[in-house]
Design a protein around this motif. Structure first.
Motif, PDB file in Angstrom:
ATOM      1  N   ASP A 177      -4.090  42.644  54.892  1.00  0.00           N
ATOM      2  CA  ASP A 177      -3.080  43.561  54.546  1.00  0.00           C
ATOM      3  C   ASP A 177      -1.577  42.745  53.769  1.00  0.00           C
ATOM      4  N   ALA A 178      -1.181  41.529  54.629  1.00  0.00           N
ATOM      5  CA  ALA A 178      -0.055  40.878  54.102  1.00  0.00           C
ATOM      6  C   ALA A 178      -0.467  40.311  53.027  1.00  0.00           C
ATOM      7  N   TYR A 179      -1.665  39.687  52.577  1.00  0.00           N
ATOM      8  CA  TYR A 179      -2.042  39.125  51.421  1.00  0.00           C
ATOM      9  C   TYR A 179      -2.111  40.031  50.289  1.00  0.00           C
ATOM     10  N   LEU A 180      -2.575  41.149  50.491  1.00  0.00           N
ATOM     11  CA  LEU A 180      -2.929  42.184  49.517  1.00  0.00           C
ATOM     12  C   LEU A 180      -1.407  42.658  48.842  1.00  0.00           C
ATOM     13  N   TYR A 181      -0.398  42.741  50.138  1.00  0.00           N
ATOM     14  CA  TYR A 181       0.839  43.074  49.779  1.00  0.00           C
ATOM     15  C   TYR A 181       1.624  42.195  48.964  1.00  0.00           C
ATOM     16  N   GLY A 182       1.439  40.838  49.469  1.00  0.00           N
ATOM     17  CA  GLY A 182       2.042  39.782  48.436  1.00  0.00           C
ATOM     18  C   GLY A 182       1.509  39.826  47.135  1.00  0.00           C
ATOM     19  N   LEU A 183       0.000  39.990  47.052  1.00  0.00           N
ATOM     20  CA  LEU A 183      -0.385  40.043  45.554  1.00  0.00           C
ATOM     21  C   LEU A 183       0.198  41.139  44.931  1.00  0.00           C
ATOM     22  N   GLU A 184       0.310  42.355  45.307  1.00  0.00           N
ATOM     23  CA  GLU A 184       1.042  43.505  44.923  1.00  0.00           C
ATOM     24  C   GLU A 184       2.521  42.997  44.294  1.00  0.00           C
ATOM     25  N   GLN A 185       3.173  42.355  45.315  1.00  0.00           N
ATOM     26  CA  GLN A 185       4.558  42.116  44.910  1.00  0.00           C
ATOM     27  C   GLN A 185       4.540  40.922  43.794  1.00  0.00           C
ATOM     28  N   ALA A 186       3.698  39.853  43.685  1.00  0.00           N
ATOM     29  CA  ALA A 186       3.408  38.941  42.687  1.00  0.00           C
ATOM     30  C   ALA A 186       3.324  39.436  41.445  1.00  0.00           C
ATOM     31  N   ALA A 187       2.144  40.572  41.407  1.00  0.00           N
ATOM     32  CA  ALA A 187       1.793  41.312  40.217  1.00  0.00           C
ATOM     33  C   ALA A 187       3.000  42.125  39.591  1.00  0.00           C
ATOM     34  N   ALA A 188       3.832  42.551  40.474  1.00  0.00           N
ATOM     35  CA  ALA A 188       5.139  43.223  40.137  1.00  0.00           C
ATOM     36  C   ALA A 188       6.372  42.092  39.543  1.00  0.00           C
ATOM     37  N   ASN A 189       6.264  40.920  39.918  1.00  0.00           N
ATOM     38  CA  ASN A 189       7.038  39.961  39.819  1.00  0.00           C
ATOM     39  C   ASN A 189       6.420  39.036  38.407  1.00  0.00           C
TER      40      ASN A 189
END
Length: 362
Positions: A177-189
């Motif tokens: 979940d932390a990995y997917l959340y990090g990816l979602e934030q990376a995409a937003a960035n």
């Protein structure tokens, strides 16, 4: 390349070496393992570095230079270890290029004394990433409760991560979940998701070491818990990375976070010395092995096809049978995490003491 190791790689298991030293780098040993044994990645930890630094003179010149510059012991550790990882990354770079970034990785760990410090972990992860300055590095972050937000934050910065010290299925789901959340934030960035990679290091043999000592010597459950736990982890991996949530990220270029089987050296001589390799053969995984285990598999290891799919119900039954005997899964994995952190901290202290000894001699 060795036929047995080739069969393992052909089955979808990436063979990584759980060791690194300046001697391996400078003598050509690591390059030979890549060429002849199919090694496509390297993991390190403070114990590995302490052993390497205490054994050889290959670090002496750099230690002397660092001492002359006024470096303290922590700075010296940082410079010695990142230098080795840089050079290891350079040796592994052709593998990285050939596999499109999937393999050819070298891991370096954040200081274990930061395991419960989220902000400190993120800050050091960034420093290590910038200092090594190689795209094929992985920053190792332990999967503590405090580590989960650090993993997400590090991934969101576009930094590739090896999540280590995973024992429980619940914590493993938190890691994913932390990995997917990090990816979602990376995409937003605005980060390029295709350049971000991660593995999740699920520890194996230590589970049997803890469970077996609670069982009778003739119990049919001996040597069953660790493999069952790891197989159920792979089931969870398939579920999470087959989800709509991940599919949306994959459409933006995201990579799966492969399970990495760690602690795969057999500790009980009663068991086959290749057990934690041959019983966990399945596509899209990594097995990081001590050299002794690598050599054993090359000599007599067997690849019997996929040994994970079709075993999930049997694995659940193993856990249920242990519970029926009063061996609580949650209690065991929680204890292993606590002990694992203690071992991390002890190995970090050992590394600091080893380097301080070298500084004193320089």
């Amino acid at each position: 390349m060795n036929d047995r190791l080739k069969a393992l790689a052909d089955a979808g298991v990436s063979i990584w070496l759980d060791d690194l030293s300046r001697e391996r780098i400078e003598t050509g040993n690591l390059a030979a393992l890549v060429a002849e044994s199919g090694v496509v990645g390297v993991t390190t930890n403070p114990t590995i570095f302490a052993a390497a630094i205490s054994k050889g003179e290959r670090y002496a010149a750099q230690v002397k230079e660092l001492k002359a510059s006024g470096a303290d012991v922590k700075t010296t550790v940082f410079e010695l270890t990142t230098t080795d990882v840089q050079n290891g990354c350079d040796i592994m770079r052709p593998v990285y290029d050939a596999t499109g970034g999937v393999d050819g990785r070298v891991s370096i760990e954040v200081d274990p004394d930061l395991a419960k410090d989220t902000d400190g972990t993120v800050e050091l992860a960034k420093r290590l990433w910038e200092r090594v300055d190689r795209p094929n590095t992985l920053i190792k972050i332990p999967a503590t409760v405090e580590g989960l937000p650090a993993i997400a934050a590090t991934i969101s910065e576009g930094i590739s991560v090896n999540v280590t010290l995973i024992f429980s299925l619940e914590r493993y789901r938190g890691v994913m979940d932390a990995y997917l959340y990090g990816l979602e934030q990376a995409a937003a960035n605005g980060k390029d998701l295709s350049s971000i990679y991660s593995v999740a290091s699920f520890f194996v043999s230590r589970v049997d070491s803890e469970v077996d000592k609670r069982l009778a010597d003739d119990s049919p459950l001996r040597g069953k818990a660790a493999i069952a736990n790891a197989r159920l982890a792979y089931e969870a991996y398939e579920e999470v990375f087959g989800s709509d949530r991940f599919k949306a990220l994959a459409a933006k270029g995201a990579n799966t976070q492969r399970p990495l089987w760690a602690s795969t050296g057999v500790k009980d001589p009663a068991y086959p010395d290749t057990m934690y390799v041959s019983e966990l053969v399945v596509a899209d995984t990594v097995n990081t092995m001590p050299e002794k285990t690598l050599e054993a598999f090359a000599d007599h290891g067997e690849v019997r096809g996929d040994t994970v799919h079709g075993t999930y119900d049997e694995a659940r039954q193993v856990i249920a049978d242990l519970e029926a005997q009063g061996i609580g899964y949650d209690e065991v994995v929680e204890l292993l995490e606590v002990e694992g952190l203690d071992k991390f901290e002890a190995s970090w202290t050992e590394l600091l003491e080893t380097v301080q000894t070298e500084l004193d001699k320089a």
